[in-house]
Design an enzyme around this catalytic site. Structure first.
Site, PDB file in Angstrom:
ATOM      1  N   LYS A  69       0.390  -1.229   0.106  1.00 11.51           N
ATOM      2  CA  LYS A  69       0.124   0.286   0.147  1.00 11.51           C
ATOM      3  C   LYS A  69       1.083   0.887   0.228  1.00 11.51           C
ATOM      4  O   LYS A  69       1.742   1.093   0.487  1.00 11.51           O
ATOM      5  CB  LYS A  69      -0.276  -0.194   1.397  1.00 11.51           C
ATOM      6  N   LYS A  93       4.975   2.151   8.572  1.00 12.04           N
ATOM      7  CA  LYS A  93       3.687   3.320   8.600  1.00 12.04           C
ATOM      8  C   LYS A  93       2.661   2.491   8.852  1.00 12.04           C
ATOM      9  O   LYS A  93       2.239   2.432   9.661  1.00 12.04           O
ATOM     10  CB  LYS A  93       3.805   4.102   7.061  1.00 12.04           C
ATOM     11  N   LYS A 105       5.109   2.043  -2.966  1.00  9.42           N
ATOM     12  CA  LYS A 105       4.939   3.155  -2.939  1.00  9.42           C
ATOM     13  C   LYS A 105       5.467   3.621  -4.568  1.00  9.42           C
ATOM     14  O   LYS A 105       5.990   2.635  -5.539  1.00  9.42           O
ATOM     15  CB  LYS A 105       6.190   4.754  -2.891  1.00  9.42           C
ATOM     16  N   THR A 189      -5.529  12.506   6.340  1.00 10.17           N
ATOM     17  CA  THR A 189      -3.585  12.832   6.596  1.00 10.17           C
ATOM     18  C   THR A 189      -4.436  14.335   7.877  1.00 10.17           C
ATOM     19  O   THR A 189      -2.304  13.596   8.792  1.00 10.17           O
ATOM     20  CB  THR A 189      -2.924  12.946   5.600  1.00 10.17           C
ATOM     21  N   ASN A 220      -2.645  19.712   0.443  1.00 14.92           N
ATOM     22  CA  ASN A 220      -3.963  19.008   1.351  1.00 14.92           C
ATOM     23  C   ASN A 220      -3.049  18.583   2.934  1.00 14.92           C
ATOM     24  O   ASN A 220      -4.480  18.848   3.692  1.00 14.92           O
ATOM     25  CB  ASN A 220      -3.940  17.861   0.200  1.00 14.92           C
ATOM     26  N   SER A 361      -7.370   5.251   4.136  1.00 17.25           N
ATOM     27  CA  SER A 361      -7.490   4.320   2.735  1.00 17.25           C
ATOM     28  C   SER A 361      -7.418   3.079   3.079  1.00 17.25           C
ATOM     29  O   SER A 361      -8.593   2.180   2.114  1.00 17.25           O
ATOM     30  CB  SER A 361      -5.922   4.187   2.293  1.00 17.25           C
TER      31      SER A 361
HETATM   32  N1  GLU Z   1       0.538   8.909   0.674  1.00 20.54           N
HETATM   33  C1  GLU Z   1       0.446   8.636   2.071  1.00 20.54           C
HETATM   34  C2  GLU Z   1       0.943   8.408   2.746  1.00 20.54           C
HETATM   35  O1  GLU Z   1       2.122   8.932   2.347  1.00 20.54           O
HETATM   36  C3  GLU Z   1      -1.422   8.117   1.795  1.00 20.54           C
HETATM   37  C4  GLU Z   1      -0.944   6.535   1.339  1.00 20.54           C
HETATM   38  C5  GLU Z   1      -2.135   6.106   0.935  1.00 20.54           C
HETATM   39  O2  GLU Z   1      -3.421   5.903   1.355  1.00 20.54           O
HETATM   40  O3  GLU Z   1      -2.405   4.377   0.612  1.00 20.54           O
HETATM   41  O4  GLU Z   1       0.502   7.438   3.708  1.00 20.54           O
END
Ligand code: GLU
Length: 434
Positions: A69, A93, A105, A189, A220, A361
């Site tokens: 993810k 995370k 990513k 976030t 955002n 998410s």
């Molecule tokens: N881009 C966000 C992060 O760095 C969210 C990632 C997601 O929702 O999968 O945590």
């Protein structure tokens, strides 16, 4: 602004933990690099009839705990190493928040602001055509990140569904409402980051009503950091942002604190504030670095990596009690070494502070997969509970093991990932984790 050695830095961090936790070499070797990498070329028809070829990536660091993810970044200075580093941070995370997900990513080397709507759509669809066999709601689930938006996720979902011939909205999260997006995702976030700040203030016995914050960024994440900080009773003294017209950064301030909702109303989709409108409404426009120098209790880097350095730490106000890392990797290793010795500043590590986005998410994916949707209150309660649990676990571990907060967060996340790898038989079940 990019940290060229970001991947080397996160690997170095892992090496230190490998030593500290006496990790067996097989575990260390499996975690030190991403498990899978996809590098693609994306030919996109431009509006003028020409074809431009973009470079794109999807990197899956570890999926022992569940589908990989993480977001997709569209950034002109994107690099494979930055994506590798960020994919590893996603593994930690998700594990720290105890989500049944791994870490990934993606990225494309492009400045999205230079593309028309049609060009952006074609680029998103092209990315999916190249990556669709490597992603999926049970495999790897992309989401928005720097330079990407809910609309882009909508195009990506649509392209995937067309290729699969079946409705799989959970293949991507952070989608717009109305096509499977979750209530609360846009705000998540920043909302989550301020839950950790609120818990940290409680821990330090500080009254939020007497606290001031200064924020780097007004995209955002930063917008909802500011809005939620004001909701807790605090004041936001300044926000910095990057002005894409004159390619300079500025800090927007107001003596009695800014009104984040007003500033949001004069900000474009890339976080660029209209200076003229700000000035004519009683705001001051200062230097890009001014956000760091404000006399505040809470500093929130909420934009890009590598902005809190050894040098910048010398300049911050002695009043600062909390650094809330809403961005990914905002503190350089040099600055981190100084902070870990300074018990006066409570550092909320990035993969705890900014986990609200991926937590929401995850709940978006859950709603997609059961095809049943919750109201905003229910989503927010679930995010809050998950964030508070993660925060408490980090503080408890830091206290019990007498370690720095970032180390505590790493220890919890690493142990969970290693347990999954052992249970799945990827490494010996008696491999050391002492
Ligand atoms: N881009 C966000 C992060 O760095 C969210 C990632 C997601 O929702 O999968 O945590």
């Amino acid at each position: 602004m990019e940290e060229p050695n970001f991947f080397a830095a996160v690997q170095h961090q892992l090496d230190e933990f490998a030593k500290m936790l006496k990790l067996d070499s097989e575990i260390h070797a499996l975690l030190r690099h991403p498990m899978r990498e996809l590098h693609v070329l994306l030919p996109v028809r431009m509006d003028d009839g020409s074809t431009r070829v973009f470079q794109g990536f999807r990197i899956q660091h570890n999926d022992a705990r569940g589908p990989a993810k993480g977001g997709i970044r569209f950034h002109p200075h994107e690099s494979v190493d930055t994506i590798r580093a960020l994919s590893m941070l996603m593994t930690w995370k998700c594990a720290l928040a105890d989500l049944p997900l791994g870490g990934a990513k993606g990225g494309v080397i492009v400045d999205p602001a230079t593309l028309s709507e049609g060009e952006k759509e074609r680029l998103c669809r092209c990315w999916i055509r190249e990556a669709w066999k490597n992603i999926g709601h049970l495999v790897d689930i992309p989401a928005p990140d720097v330079g990407t938006t809910p609309q882009m996720m909508g195009w990506m979902m649509d392209e995937y569904i067309k290729l699969r011939g079946e409705f799989y909205p959970g293949v991507v999260t952070g989608k717009p409402l109305g096509i499977g997006g979750s209530l609360g995702r846009k705000e998540a976030t920043g909302f989550g980051a301020i839950i950790t700040v609120r818990e940290a203030l409680k821990h330090l016995r500080l009254d939020p009503k007497e606290c001031r914050a200064s924020i780097m960024g007004f995209g955002n994440v930063a917008q909802y950091v500011a809005i939620n900080f004001v909701k807790t009773g605090g004041k936001v003294m300044g926000v910095s942002y990057w002005n894409r017209n004159d390619r300079k950064s500025y800090t927007i301030t107001k003596r009695d604190g800014i009104d984040p909702c007003f500033l949001q109303s004069i900000t474009d989709q890339y976080g660029s504030i209209d200076n003229k409108k700000a000035l004519s409404n009683g705001y001051q426009v200062e230097d890009g670095d001014a956000w760091l120098l404000k006399e505040v209790e809470v500093l929130v880097p909420a934009a890009v990596e590598g902005v809190i350095t050894g040098e910048t730490l010398k300049k911050i106000s002695p009043k600062v009690r909390i650094i809330a890392e809403a961005a990914n990797g905002p503190t350089t290793p040099e600055a981190d070494a100084i902070l870990r010795k300074n018990s006066n500043i409570f550092v909320i590590p990035d993969f705890l502070c900014n986990a609200g986005g991926v937590i929401c998410s995850y709940f978006e994916g859950v709603q997609n997969n059961m095809n049943y949707y919750w109201d905003e209150e229910e989503v927010n309660q679930k995010i809050e509970k998950t964030m508070v649990n993660a925060f408490r676990r980090v503080v408890e571990t830091a206290t019990e093991e007498k370690v720095y907060l970032r180390d505590a967060a790493y220890i919890i996340a690493l142990k969970r990932v290693i347990t999954a790898m052992k249970l799945r038989g990827w490494v010996r079940s008696d491999a050391a984790l002492r």
